[in-house]
Design a protein around this motif. Structure first.
Motif, PDB file in Angstrom:
ATOM      1  N   ARG A   1       0.833  -1.204   0.000  1.00 36.41           N
ATOM      2  CA  ARG A   1       0.000   0.000   0.000  1.00 36.41           C
ATOM      3  C   ARG A   1       0.868   1.255   0.000  1.00 36.41           C
ATOM      4  O   ARG A   1       0.613   2.208  -0.745  1.00 36.41           O
ATOM      5  N   ILE A   2       1.913   1.256   0.800  1.00 35.79           N
ATOM      6  CA  ILE A   2       2.816   2.410   0.855  1.00 35.79           C
ATOM      7  C   ILE A   2       3.547   2.566  -0.476  1.00 35.79           C
ATOM      8  O   ILE A   2       3.729   3.682  -0.969  1.00 35.79           O
ATOM      9  N   GLU A   3       3.968   1.443  -1.058  1.00 39.39           N
ATOM     10  CA  GLU A   3       4.654   1.485  -2.355  1.00 39.39           C
ATOM     11  C   GLU A   3       3.746   2.088  -3.433  1.00 39.39           C
ATOM     12  O   GLU A   3       4.180   2.921  -4.231  1.00 39.39           O
ATOM     13  N   LYS A   4       2.484   1.688  -3.444  1.00 41.01           N
ATOM     14  CA  LYS A   4       1.532   2.256  -4.418  1.00 41.01           C
ATOM     15  C   LYS A   4       1.345   3.751  -4.179  1.00 41.01           C
ATOM     16  O   LYS A   4       1.256   4.536  -5.109  1.00 41.01           O
ATOM     17  N   LEU A   5       1.288   4.127  -2.913  1.00 40.46           N
ATOM     18  CA  LEU A   5       1.120   5.533  -2.564  1.00 40.46           C
ATOM     19  C   LEU A   5       2.312   6.354  -3.058  1.00 40.46           C
ATOM     20  O   LEU A   5       2.143   7.466  -3.570  1.00 40.46           O
ATOM     21  N   LEU A   6       3.501   5.803  -2.914  1.00 43.35           N
ATOM     22  CA  LEU A   6       4.696   6.522  -3.362  1.00 43.35           C
ATOM     23  C   LEU A   6       4.761   6.649  -4.887  1.00 43.35           C
ATOM     24  O   LEU A   6       5.423   7.537  -5.403  1.00 43.35           O
ATOM     25  N   ARG A   7       4.066   5.756  -5.595  1.00 45.31           N
ATOM     26  CA  ARG A   7       4.071   5.817  -7.065  1.00 45.31           C
ATOM     27  C   ARG A   7       2.971   6.713  -7.638  1.00 45.31           C
ATOM     28  O   ARG A   7       2.884   6.863  -8.847  1.00 45.31           O
ATOM     29  N   THR A   8       2.142   7.310  -6.797  1.00 48.15           N
ATOM     30  CA  THR A   8       1.070   8.168  -7.307  1.00 48.15           C
ATOM     31  C   THR A   8       1.672   9.429  -7.920  1.00 48.15           C
ATOM     32  O   THR A   8       2.747   9.882  -7.523  1.00 48.15           O
ATOM     33  N   PRO A   9       0.984  10.026  -8.905  1.00 43.74           N
ATOM     34  CA  PRO A   9       1.518  11.216  -9.577  1.00 43.74           C
ATOM     35  C   PRO A   9       1.783  12.391  -8.625  1.00 43.74           C
ATOM     36  O   PRO A   9       2.769  13.105  -8.785  1.00 43.74           O
ATOM     37  N   ALA A  10       0.941  12.586  -7.649  1.00 41.82           N
ATOM     38  CA  ALA A  10       1.122  13.709  -6.724  1.00 41.82           C
ATOM     39  C   ALA A  10       2.425  13.562  -5.933  1.00 41.82           C
ATOM     40  O   ALA A  10       3.169  14.530  -5.760  1.00 41.82           O
TER      41      ALA A  10
ATOM     42  N   ASP B   1      13.108  20.298  -7.858  1.00 43.77           N
ATOM     43  CA  ASP B   1      14.530  20.603  -7.760  1.00 43.77           C
ATOM     44  C   ASP B   1      14.830  21.147  -6.362  1.00 43.77           C
ATOM     45  O   ASP B   1      14.194  22.107  -5.916  1.00 43.77           O
ATOM     46  N   PRO B   2      15.797  20.581  -5.638  1.00 49.45           N
ATOM     47  CA  PRO B   2      16.106  21.062  -4.284  1.00 49.45           C
ATOM     48  C   PRO B   2      16.596  22.514  -4.272  1.00 49.45           C
ATOM     49  O   PRO B   2      16.382  23.237  -3.305  1.00 49.45           O
ATOM     50  N   ASP B   3      17.256  22.986  -5.355  1.00 50.74           N
ATOM     51  CA  ASP B   3      17.722  24.368  -5.412  1.00 50.74           C
ATOM     52  C   ASP B   3      16.541  25.333  -5.448  1.00 50.74           C
ATOM     53  O   ASP B   3      16.574  26.403  -4.856  1.00 50.74           O
ATOM     54  N   THR B   4      15.466  24.948  -6.140  1.00 51.30           N
ATOM     55  CA  THR B   4      14.272  25.781  -6.218  1.00 51.30           C
ATOM     56  C   THR B   4      13.639  25.932  -4.833  1.00 51.30           C
ATOM     57  O   THR B   4      13.195  27.003  -4.459  1.00 51.30           O
ATOM     58  N   ASP B   5      13.648  24.837  -4.050  1.00 50.55           N
ATOM     59  CA  ASP B   5      13.077  24.878  -2.686  1.00 50.55           C
ATOM     60  C   ASP B   5      13.859  25.829  -1.796  1.00 50.55           C
ATOM     61  O   ASP B   5      13.282  26.557  -0.999  1.00 50.55           O
ATOM     62  N   ARG B   6      15.169  25.867  -1.929  1.00 51.05           N
ATOM     63  CA  ARG B   6      15.997  26.741  -1.083  1.00 51.05           C
ATOM     64  C   ARG B   6      15.744  28.212  -1.410  1.00 51.05           C
ATOM     65  O   ARG B   6      15.711  29.049  -0.529  1.00 51.05           O
ATOM     66  N   GLU B   7      15.539  28.532  -2.686  1.00 51.37           N
ATOM     67  CA  GLU B   7      15.274  29.913  -3.077  1.00 51.37           C
ATOM     68  C   GLU B   7      13.932  30.379  -2.539  1.00 51.37           C
ATOM     69  O   GLU B   7      13.784  31.523  -2.138  1.00 51.37           O
TER      70      GLU B   7
ATOM     71  N   GLN C   1       5.022  11.677  -6.819  1.00 51.39           N
ATOM     72  CA  GLN C   1       6.123  11.743  -7.785  1.00 51.39           C
ATOM     73  C   GLN C   1       6.480  13.185  -8.117  1.00 51.39           C
ATOM     74  O   GLN C   1       7.648  13.528  -8.235  1.00 51.39           O
ATOM     75  N   LYS C   2       5.445  14.026  -8.239  1.00 49.14           N
ATOM     76  CA  LYS C   2       5.675  15.443  -8.535  1.00 49.14           C
ATOM     77  C   LYS C   2       6.474  16.101  -7.399  1.00 49.14           C
ATOM     78  O   LYS C   2       7.411  16.854  -7.641  1.00 49.14           O
ATOM     79  N   ASP C   3       6.112  15.775  -6.161  1.00 48.47           N
ATOM     80  CA  ASP C   3       6.831  16.330  -5.008  1.00 48.47           C
ATOM     81  C   ASP C   3       8.276  15.833  -4.951  1.00 48.47           C
ATOM     82  O   ASP C   3       9.180  16.567  -4.579  1.00 48.47           O
ATOM     83  N   LEU C   4       8.479  14.580  -5.321  1.00 46.05           N
ATOM     84  CA  LEU C   4       9.820  14.012  -5.269  1.00 46.05           C
ATOM     85  C   LEU C   4      10.729  14.564  -6.371  1.00 46.05           C
ATOM     86  O   LEU C   4      11.938  14.624  -6.204  1.00 46.05           O
ATOM     87  N   GLU C   5      10.124  14.963  -7.493  1.00 51.39           N
ATOM     88  CA  GLU C   5      10.908  15.429  -8.636  1.00 51.39           C
ATOM     89  C   GLU C   5      11.247  16.912  -8.573  1.00 51.39           C
ATOM     90  O   GLU C   5      11.964  17.409  -9.425  1.00 51.39           O
TER      91      GLU C   5
END
Length: 143
Positions: free
Chosen positions: A117-126, A134-140, A128-132
């Protein structure tokens, strides 16, 4: 005031002794099931894993978590193990040196379902979007 207070264990699986005996019972149970010593038509053709055994504080009750390979026919396998509980208890008593043979109860291990269930949750588009992002954008954005 009674002298024999029981301490509440802070470990999630119980005391060190409970964990050690549970692991011994788990190994014995897995060996018995792997060797095919239980002669039951419902158990034949099923490969059963024993991922965990939890012992009660007095070591008189063992809760054996089992999962048939592939997760199919769980109710049939649990019913067959319950029918053969007396034989299994005797075999465990012969293999694990304890003062009392623990009473055994069987439960389906649902950790595999939870992990899926957790694996399926991690594969959801929402997600995936959060995981993708850019960390530099978050710092700015934080500054």
């Amino acid at each position: 005031m009674p002298r024999h207070h029981q301490k509440k264990s802070s470990a999630p699986g119980g005391s060190q002794r409970q964990l050690r005996v549970g692991e011994q019972v788990r190994h014995a149970m897995a060996e018995i099931l792997a060797q095919g010593n239980v002669h039951d038509a419902d158990l034949e053709g099923h490969i059963i894993t024993v991922p965990e055994v939890r012992m009660s504080p007095d070591l008189k009750l063992a809760t054996v978590y089992v999962m048939p390979l592939g997760g199919r026919d769980t109710e049939i396998v649990i019913a067959a193990l319950e029918r053969n509980k007396k034989f299994l208890r005797g075999e465990v008593a012969r293999r694990v040196n304890l003062k009392f043979a623990p009473d055994i109860r069987f439960r389906v291990d649902e950790r595999f379902d939870e992990a899926e269930r957790i694996e399926k949750l991690l594969r959801t588009p929402a997600v995936q979007k959060d995981l993708e992002q850019d960390p530099d954008t978050d710092r700015e954005e934080e500054q």
